[in-house]
Design a protein around this motif. Structure first.
Motif, PDB file in Angstrom:
ATOM      1  N   SER A  77      28.744  45.261  37.988  1.00  0.00           N
ATOM      2  CA  SER A  77      29.202  44.516  36.827  1.00  0.00           C
ATOM      3  C   SER A  77      28.801  45.454  35.448  1.00  0.00           C
ATOM      4  O   SER A  77      29.498  45.261  34.300  1.00  0.00           O
ATOM      5  N   LYS A 103      31.872  47.311  34.092  1.00  0.00           N
ATOM      6  CA  LYS A 103      33.236  46.512  34.363  1.00  0.00           C
ATOM      7  C   LYS A 103      34.027  47.290  33.142  1.00  0.00           C
ATOM      8  O   LYS A 103      35.385  47.461  33.433  1.00  0.00           O
ATOM      9  N   SER A 153      40.245  42.493  40.933  1.00  0.00           N
ATOM     10  CA  SER A 153      39.196  42.113  39.916  1.00  0.00           C
ATOM     11  C   SER A 153      37.893  42.350  39.760  1.00  0.00           C
ATOM     12  O   SER A 153      37.308  42.227  40.773  1.00  0.00           O
ATOM     13  N   ALA A 211      35.528  40.843  38.452  1.00  0.00           N
ATOM     14  CA  ALA A 211      34.751  39.809  38.655  1.00  0.00           C
ATOM     15  C   ALA A 211      34.619  39.492  39.671  1.00  0.00           C
ATOM     16  O   ALA A 211      33.513  38.768  40.211  1.00  0.00           O
TER      17      ALA A 211
END
Length: 291
Positions: A88, A91, A79, A81
């Protein structure tokens, strides 16, 4: 779907760029990114297989979950996240095609388990009646199921071809305890995976896996039972005594063998039809196993 051939994650430390996966150091863990590169005969093809990296990543994650009771593995998360904040900004590139993994000291061996007689195992058997020093009964045909899975390790080469070795050679290098543990758990993982895949109409003829140590703990690492590391055959078309239809990159190898390429770099550009049909095989393997 975004196609990723090479990753350029400028804020991250690139540790290794393999034939298919790129590895980044993100502090206490590594980030493995599965690209859409495809290799055959130790060469990376110049054009990608769209979506391949995502499928490989998700298939590996599926198998890591299915086998974690047999041996711990290096997977921390798939994931985005849950990745470190430094990841990030990437992503969109990383989503579903990457995994955060524990750092390990890899064993420099490919741990191959064969449930059927195919590939280099079949070639060796025809010449010697054995596979990696293990004598098999006479009269076997290409693609015959073996009476029991056979563990056939090889050295893991950074460049060029891996070299098949005997279990005794592996035992000499790793010590008896580690070598036996790796062999036994490799066979257990293959048996588990083969049984699950059979229920979904896929024969896993053989597969290769890798292990490493985190401190004193042995971990299953890298990828697991993907079409890049295994032979996947449709069970409803299985017929021993001949080469099998496959869901893996054997289709690509067969095309390259017929193309006249001498297996020396540079690899030839793949026709659109070959790219499409190769992609379809990866997608079908994923759809049958995971979705």
């Amino acid at each position: 779907m975004q196609t990723v051939f090479y990753t350029h994650l400028e804020d991250l430390l690139l540790v290794r760029r393999g034939k298919v996966r790129d590895m980044y150091d993100v502090g206490d863990a590594y980030l493995l990114v599965s690209t859409d590169r495809i290799s055959a005969f130790d060469s990376v093809m110049p054009n990608p297989i769209e979506g391949k990296g995502r499928l490989l990543n998700l298939i590996s994650a599926f198998w890591f979950r299915q086998t974690e009771d047999l041996v711990p593995n290096h997977l921390l998360s798939i994931s985005v996240a849950e990745f470190p904040p430094i990841c990030s900004r990437y992503k969109d590139v990383l989503r579903e095609r990457s995994m955060l993994v524990r750092k390990t000291r890899p064993l420099r061996f490919e741990c191959i388990v064969r449930g059927y007689l195919a590939g280099s195992g079949w070639a060796e058997y025809q010449m010697t009646g054995s596979v990696c020093g293990k004598r098999l009964r006479s009269g076997l045909r290409e693609a015959d199921k073996l009476e029991e899975p056979v563990f056939t390790p090889s050295t893991k080469a950074e460049h060029g071809h891996d070299v098949n070795i005997s279990f005794a050679d592996m035992e000499d290098a790793l010590g008896s305890e580690v070598a036996h543990k790796v062999r036994d758990v490799s066979i257990q993982i293959y048996a588990r995976g083969a049984a699950i895949a059979q229920e979904k109409g896929i024969i896993i003829a053989d597969t290769k896996m890798e292990f490493g140590f985190d401190g004193d703990q042995l971990l299953l690492i890298d990828e697991l039972m993907t079409p890049d590391s295994s032979r996947f055959w449709p069970a409803d078309r299985y017929e021993p005594g001949r080469p099998q239809t496959s869901f893996d990159k054997q289709f690509l190898r067969d095309y390259l063998l017929s193309s006249g390429w001498d297996k020396n770099p540079p690899a030839p550009h793949l026709p659109d039809e070959i790219v499409r049909r190769t992609s379809e095989r990866y997608q079908e393997a994923y759809s049958r196993l995971v979705s």
